[in-house]
Scaffold this active site. Sequence first.
Site, PDB file in Angstrom:
ATOM      1  CG  ASP A 176       8.628  -6.799   6.826  1.00  0.00           C
ATOM      2  OD1 ASP A 176       8.815  -7.728   7.635  1.00  0.00           O
ATOM      3  OD2 ASP A 176       7.579  -6.145   6.784  1.00  0.00           O
ATOM      4  NE  ARG A 184      -0.463  -0.132   4.959  1.00  0.00           N
ATOM      5  CZ  ARG A 184      -1.005   0.143   6.121  1.00  0.00           C
ATOM      6  NH1 ARG A 184      -2.159   0.789   6.174  1.00  0.00           N
ATOM      7  NH2 ARG A 184      -0.432  -0.211   7.230  1.00  0.00           N
TER       8      ARG A 184
HETATM    9  P1  AMP Z   1       3.720  -3.587   8.088  1.00  0.00           P
HETATM   10  O1  AMP Z   1       3.307  -4.499   9.214  1.00  0.00           O
HETATM   11  O2  AMP Z   1       2.984  -2.289   8.060  1.00  0.00           O
HETATM   12  O3  AMP Z   1       5.190  -3.397   8.036  1.00  0.00           O
HETATM   13  O4  AMP Z   1       3.279  -4.317   6.730  1.00  0.00           O
HETATM   14  C1  AMP Z   1       3.676  -5.610   6.377  1.00  0.00           C
HETATM   15  C2  AMP Z   1       3.289  -5.915   4.954  1.00  0.00           C
HETATM   16  O5  AMP Z   1       1.874  -5.864   4.788  1.00  0.00           O
HETATM   17  C3  AMP Z   1       3.868  -4.971   3.926  1.00  0.00           C
HETATM   18  O6  AMP Z   1       4.141  -5.741   2.774  1.00  0.00           O
HETATM   19  C4  AMP Z   1       2.729  -4.010   3.683  1.00  0.00           C
HETATM   20  O7  AMP Z   1       2.825  -3.391   2.434  1.00  0.00           O
HETATM   21  C5  AMP Z   1       1.528  -4.935   3.768  1.00  0.00           C
HETATM   22  N1  AMP Z   1       0.282  -4.240   4.142  1.00  0.00           N
HETATM   23  C6  AMP Z   1      -0.064  -3.774   5.369  1.00  0.00           C
HETATM   24  N2  AMP Z   1      -1.297  -3.229   5.348  1.00  0.00           N
HETATM   25  C7  AMP Z   1      -1.748  -3.339   4.064  1.00  0.00           C
HETATM   26  C8  AMP Z   1      -2.950  -2.959   3.382  1.00  0.00           C
HETATM   27  N3  AMP Z   1      -3.970  -2.377   4.017  1.00  0.00           N
HETATM   28  N4  AMP Z   1      -3.042  -3.244   2.064  1.00  0.00           N
HETATM   29  C9  AMP Z   1      -2.037  -3.847   1.407  1.00  0.00           C
HETATM   30  N5  AMP Z   1      -0.895  -4.235   1.984  1.00  0.00           N
HETATM   31  C10 AMP Z   1      -0.741  -3.982   3.295  1.00  0.00           C
HETATM   32 MG    MG Z   2       6.599  -2.613   7.078  1.00  0.00          MG
END
Ligand code: AMP
Ligand code: MG
Length: 487
Positions: free
Chosen positions: A254, A95
């Site tokens: 990540d 996103r």
């Molecule tokens: P994060 O926990 O925010 O670091 O996200 C982990 C993964 O989930 C990353 O690949 C983000 O891009 C994906 N991600 C988190 N929220 C969303 C969303 N609402 N739509 C698409 N991808 C998401």
């Molecule tokens: Mg992240």
Amino acid sequence: MSVALPSTVPLGHRFADELPEMAVPWQAEEAPDPQLLVLNEPLAAELGLDPAALRGAAGVRLLVGADVPAGATPVAQAYAGHQFGGFNPRLGDGRALLLGELTDPAGRLRDLHLKGSGRTPFARGGDGLAAVGPMLREYVVSEAMHALGIPTTRALAVVATGRPVRREELLPGALLARVASSHLRVGSFQYAAASGDLDLLRRLADHAIARHHPEAAAAERPALALFESVVAAQASLVAQWMLVGFVHGVMNTDNVTISGETIDYGPCAFLDAFDPATVYSSIDTGGRYAYGNQPVVAEWDLARLAEALLPLIDDDQERAIALAVDALGAFRPHYNAAWTAGMRTKLGLPEGLDDAVVGAFADDLLVLLQADHVDHTSFYRGLGRVARGDAEPTRNLFLDLAGFDAWVERWRATGPDADAMDRVNPVYVPRNHLVEEALTAATGGDLAPLHGLLDAVTRPFDERPELARYAEPAPVDFGAYRTFCGT
Ligand code: AMP
Ligand code: MG
């Protein structure tokens, strides 16, 4: 000099050019009714961007990715990652978009990035969107971290999109414009390594070295030198989190940068009462990312980076492993040195005092803080007053008064420097109850509490009597705090 017209912001595309396998050209989803909620004017100026222009219609269109400056190549970045210990070879910006790289007036290359800009090919089941509350949370907490002197990505703006986002309820959507020295992560290297394309891995290492650790290029083994630099940067970063009571909450690989900047403010929070077992994230039931676990988890994440880099370290795998293990061995001493040096200043202890004595002061203190559930931020700031002879307010934070008195007596005998303490122990951090109050109000359309909180936490060491409520612990009825990922 600042760029007056958003359409002429010179955005480079070095990542996309050098690492096309990890860059999917993409564009933001159209925001139906973009409204600027908050703009970081000092950061805009630091980037050479004109705040007034960013506030205008064309500026807001840039901040939501609707208009991309001529010559820019926005991309979704590919990366992999270990999430709570399980490997996912394909995460990537689900996103988010890297709009491009900006050279600031100081000559530094800075990523301009959007979060909440719509689904990308990496979105998996996600909607690609973000809600106002979580994007403002990242804004507040990352700017607070910056003001505390802790390396972090920065927040340039939050723009409401006018599109509702479905979570447990319907929430107003928003998008964060984020600035970072890069978005390279441990997971970026895991992605390149898992692809089996050694040339890609080598180009990624060269790119990372050029951007973050240029001295590594001249080393006998540049990839090993890069690893050593990341180990040092992360050890120092996590020590700073621990000193200020910051809980990242989701230290998946990540979310660990190559630059050593804090990234991805999802379930993060600051400690209230000091307790190493503190977990705020709703999904972290095992306490993997508990406050007290952060150094160990950072070291684990760095071991994953080492694994990804092995083929570049030496052709002989055994030799590469031995070198990487040795380099990772520097994490603990580096972390300990950074933490002890930080504790020395937090406690106002003289330079001449032996590290072991500083360590003993700190260890004895932490036992007292934990036993009596003492508020972390209030305690350290209050200790400056104790040094000036005004002990009572801080003493009252403890139940074990004899224990406190005995520690203070020993400590005062060292002649602690109260002014030095006040320069490192903040009065204001984004306390959980204040963050919730500000985000709830902002979600309902009232930005005043958000601005009040930002005013406090962006000058964290500067005590202002009219901001007394921002320095106080949560009211008892605030209860246990829970935070969430992927909001
Ligand atoms: P994060 O926990 O925010 O670091 O996200 C982990 C993964 O989930 C990353 O690949 C983000 O891009 C994906 N991600 C988190 N929220 C969303 C969303 N609402 N739509 C698409 N991808 C998401
Ligand atoms: Mg992240």
